[in-house]
Write a protein that holds these residues in place. Structure first.
Motif, PDB file in Angstrom:
ATOM      1  N   SER A 110     -37.038 -33.570 -17.060  1.00 48.14           N
ATOM      2  CA  SER A 110     -37.755 -33.495 -18.330  1.00 48.14           C
ATOM      3  C   SER A 110     -37.123 -32.438 -19.244  1.00 48.14           C
ATOM      4  CB  SER A 110     -39.219 -33.163 -18.061  1.00 48.14           C
ATOM      5  OG  SER A 110     -39.903 -32.907 -19.258  1.00 48.14           O
ATOM      6  N   TYR A 111     -36.823 -31.271 -18.691  1.00 48.89           N
ATOM      7  CA  TYR A 111     -36.222 -30.200 -19.488  1.00 48.89           C
ATOM      8  C   TYR A 111     -34.805 -30.569 -19.907  1.00 48.89           C
ATOM      9  CZ  TYR A 111     -35.208 -25.502 -21.156  1.00 48.89           C
ATOM     10  OH  TYR A 111     -34.867 -24.432 -21.954  1.00 48.89           O
ATOM     11  N   ILE A 136     -31.826 -27.450  -5.939  1.00 48.99           N
ATOM     12  CA  ILE A 136     -32.595 -28.637  -6.313  1.00 48.99           C
ATOM     13  C   ILE A 136     -32.612 -28.814  -7.831  1.00 48.99           C
ATOM     14  CG2 ILE A 136     -34.872 -29.738  -6.256  1.00 48.99           C
ATOM     15  CD1 ILE A 136     -33.357 -29.558  -3.516  1.00 48.99           C
ATOM     16  N   ILE A 137     -32.912 -27.744  -8.549  1.00 56.28           N
ATOM     17  CA  ILE A 137     -32.998 -27.817 -10.008  1.00 56.28           C
ATOM     18  C   ILE A 137     -31.636 -28.141 -10.619  1.00 56.28           C
ATOM     19  CG2 ILE A 137     -33.418 -26.442 -12.101  1.00 56.28           C
ATOM     20  CD1 ILE A 137     -35.678 -25.025 -10.509  1.00 56.28           C
ATOM     21  N   SER A 138     -30.576 -27.492 -10.148  1.00 55.69           N
ATOM     22  CA  SER A 138     -29.240 -27.742 -10.700  1.00 55.69           C
ATOM     23  C   SER A 138     -28.772 -29.166 -10.428  1.00 55.69           C
ATOM     24  CB  SER A 138     -28.231 -26.740 -10.124  1.00 55.69           C
ATOM     25  OG  SER A 138     -28.508 -25.458 -10.603  1.00 55.69           O
ATOM     26  N   SER A 139     -29.037 -29.655  -9.248  1.00 52.31           N
ATOM     27  CA  SER A 139     -28.650 -31.018  -8.911  1.00 52.31           C
ATOM     28  C   SER A 139     -29.374 -32.029  -9.798  1.00 52.31           C
ATOM     29  CB  SER A 139     -28.952 -31.280  -7.441  1.00 52.31           C
ATOM     30  OG  SER A 139     -28.642 -32.596  -7.098  1.00 52.31           O
ATOM     31  N   ALA A 140     -30.670 -31.824  -9.995  1.00 52.73           N
ATOM     32  CA  ALA A 140     -31.452 -32.715 -10.858  1.00 52.73           C
ATOM     33  C   ALA A 140     -30.981 -32.613 -12.307  1.00 52.73           C
ATOM     34  CB  ALA A 140     -32.940 -32.372 -10.750  1.00 52.73           C
ATOM     35  N   MET A 152     -28.501 -20.527 -14.643  1.00 45.20           N
ATOM     36  CA  MET A 152     -29.632 -19.723 -14.173  1.00 45.20           C
ATOM     37  C   MET A 152     -30.756 -19.700 -15.213  1.00 45.20           C
ATOM     38  SD  MET A 152     -31.181 -18.187 -11.908  1.00 45.20           S
ATOM     39  CE  MET A 152     -30.509 -17.241 -10.595  1.00 45.20           C
ATOM     40  N   ARG A 153     -30.411 -19.622 -16.486  1.00 45.23           N
ATOM     41  CA  ARG A 153     -31.429 -19.660 -17.547  1.00 45.23           C
ATOM     42  C   ARG A 153     -32.152 -20.999 -17.505  1.00 45.23           C
ATOM     43  NH1 ARG A 153     -35.267 -17.559 -19.381  1.00 45.23           N
ATOM     44  NH2 ARG A 153     -34.042 -15.700 -19.088  1.00 45.23           N
ATOM     45  N   PHE A 154     -31.417 -22.089 -17.275  1.00 46.83           N
ATOM     46  CA  PHE A 154     -32.035 -23.407 -17.158  1.00 46.83           C
ATOM     47  C   PHE A 154     -33.047 -23.400 -16.020  1.00 46.83           C
ATOM     48  CE2 PHE A 154     -32.486 -27.707 -15.616  1.00 46.83           C
ATOM     49  CZ  PHE A 154     -32.580 -28.462 -16.779  1.00 46.83           C
ATOM     50  N   CYS A 155     -32.641 -22.878 -14.865  1.00 47.28           N
ATOM     51  CA  CYS A 155     -33.538 -22.816 -13.700  1.00 47.28           C
ATOM     52  C   CYS A 155     -34.792 -22.007 -14.009  1.00 47.28           C
ATOM     53  CB  CYS A 155     -32.807 -22.209 -12.504  1.00 47.28           C
ATOM     54  SG  CYS A 155     -31.523 -23.256 -11.804  1.00 47.28           S
ATOM     55  N   LEU A 156     -34.607 -20.853 -14.625  1.00 47.74           N
ATOM     56  CA  LEU A 156     -35.761 -20.014 -14.968  1.00 47.74           C
ATOM     57  C   LEU A 156     -36.671 -20.698 -15.978  1.00 47.74           C
ATOM     58  CD1 LEU A 156     -34.036 -16.525 -15.176  1.00 47.74           C
ATOM     59  CD2 LEU A 156     -35.757 -17.243 -13.510  1.00 47.74           C
ATOM     60  N   ASP A 157     -36.086 -21.367 -16.968  1.00 43.75           N
ATOM     61  CA  ASP A 157     -36.904 -22.072 -17.956  1.00 43.75           C
ATOM     62  C   ASP A 157     -37.709 -23.199 -17.308  1.00 43.75           C
ATOM     63  OD1 ASP A 157     -35.943 -20.392 -19.895  1.00 43.75           O
ATOM     64  OD2 ASP A 157     -34.717 -21.897 -20.921  1.00 43.75           O
ATOM     65  N   VAL A 158     -37.105 -23.893 -16.342  1.00 38.02           N
ATOM     66  CA  VAL A 158     -37.828 -24.956 -15.637  1.00 38.02           C
ATOM     67  C   VAL A 158     -38.988 -24.356 -14.848  1.00 38.02           C
ATOM     68  CG1 VAL A 158     -37.686 -26.633 -13.738  1.00 38.02           C
ATOM     69  CG2 VAL A 158     -35.933 -26.612 -15.515  1.00 38.02           C
ATOM     70  N   LEU A 159     -38.691 -23.342 -14.056  1.00 34.40           N
ATOM     71  CA  LEU A 159     -39.707 -22.754 -13.182  1.00 34.40           C
ATOM     72  C   LEU A 159     -40.803 -22.040 -13.964  1.00 34.40           C
ATOM     73  CD1 LEU A 159     -40.290 -22.446 -10.136  1.00 34.40           C
ATOM     74  CD2 LEU A 159     -39.196 -20.232 -10.273  1.00 34.40           C
ATOM     75  N   HIS A 160     -40.404 -21.190 -14.893  1.00 35.12           N
ATOM     76  CA  HIS A 160     -41.383 -20.377 -15.611  1.00 35.12           C
ATOM     77  C   HIS A 160     -41.959 -21.090 -16.829  1.00 35.12           C
ATOM     78  CE1 HIS A 160     -39.213 -16.624 -13.847  1.00 35.12           C
ATOM     79  NE2 HIS A 160     -39.930 -17.262 -12.949  1.00 35.12           N
ATOM     80  N   GLY A 161     -41.126 -21.814 -17.567  1.00 38.03           N
ATOM     81  CA  GLY A 161     -41.582 -22.478 -18.787  1.00 38.03           C
ATOM     82  C   GLY A 161     -42.235 -23.831 -18.545  1.00 38.03           C
ATOM     83  N   LYS A 162     -41.493 -24.747 -17.927  1.00 39.99           N
ATOM     84  CA  LYS A 162     -42.004 -26.106 -17.722  1.00 39.99           C
ATOM     85  C   LYS A 162     -43.132 -26.150 -16.695  1.00 39.99           C
ATOM     86  CE  LYS A 162     -40.620 -29.599 -19.151  1.00 39.99           C
ATOM     87  NZ  LYS A 162     -41.158 -30.340 -20.291  1.00 39.99           N
ATOM     88  N   LEU A 163     -42.962 -25.419 -15.594  1.00 38.03           N
ATOM     89  CA  LEU A 163     -43.956 -25.469 -14.518  1.00 38.03           C
ATOM     90  C   LEU A 163     -45.002 -24.359 -14.609  1.00 38.03           C
ATOM     91  CD1 LEU A 163     -41.602 -26.419 -11.556  1.00 38.03           C
ATOM     92  CD2 LEU A 163     -43.159 -27.912 -12.824  1.00 38.03           C
ATOM     93  N   GLY A 164     -44.743 -23.341 -15.433  1.00 46.22           N
ATOM     94  CA  GLY A 164     -45.698 -22.244 -15.597  1.00 46.22           C
ATOM     95  C   GLY A 164     -45.841 -21.355 -14.370  1.00 46.22           C
ATOM     96  N   LEU A 165     -44.815 -21.321 -13.532  1.00 46.78           N
ATOM     97  CA  LEU A 165     -44.872 -20.520 -12.299  1.00 46.78           C
ATOM     98  C   LEU A 165     -44.182 -19.173 -12.505  1.00 46.78           C
ATOM     99  CD1 LEU A 165     -44.011 -23.415  -9.817  1.00 46.78           C
ATOM    100  CD2 LEU A 165     -46.268 -22.485 -10.351  1.00 46.78           C
ATOM    101  N   LYS A 166     -44.708 -18.388 -13.410  1.00 47.36           N
ATOM    102  CA  LYS A 166     -44.094 -17.116 -13.779  1.00 47.36           C
ATOM    103  C   LYS A 166     -44.104 -16.084 -12.643  1.00 47.36           C
ATOM    104  CE  LYS A 166     -45.211 -17.458 -18.717  1.00 47.36           C
ATOM    105  NZ  LYS A 166     -44.450 -18.568 -18.981  1.00 47.36           N
TER     106      LYS A 166
END
Length: 104
Positions: free
Chosen positions: A41-42, A82-86, A57-71
């Motif tokens: 999605s991101y 997993i995130i990089s492969s996707a 790494m910024r992409f991974c953090l944005d997915v985890l913290h921004g898209k999923l809200g898991l700050k």
């Protein structure tokens, strides 16, 4: 002596029994499909933003913290993989235009 051998045998049985009960921690970070769908999605959002660049790494953090809200969670190696492969799968040839190496 026989007493020592019996204790060692009993201890090894207890260790084997406790090793069989190991369960993965209950955390959203272990939900592979959640990480993959949020990454895809991101990645789609990033493709629609011409000229926007970031590190992997910024992409991974944005997915985890921004898209999923898991700050409250940090990125581990498993999550990054997993995130990089996707991301690479979803972005295809767009990946090189938007994902850049970090500065030295």
């Amino acid at each position: 002596d026989d007493v020592g051998r019996g204790r060692r045998r009993e201890m090894s049985k207890r260790k084997a029994a406790s090793a069989d009960i190991v369960e993965p921690p209950a955390t959203p970070l272990r939900n592979r499909s959640l990480l993959e769908s949020a990454s895809a999605s991101y990645a789609a959002e990033l493709i629609r933003a011409p000229g926007k660049q970031m590190t992997a790494m910024r992409f991974c953090l944005d997915v985890l913290h921004g898209k999923l809200g898991l700050k409250e969670y940090a990125i581990g190696q498993w999550e990054r993989t997993i995130i990089s492969s996707a991301r690479k799968s979803a972005m295809g040839t767009h990946d090189m235009r938007h994902i850049v190496k970090p500065p030295p």
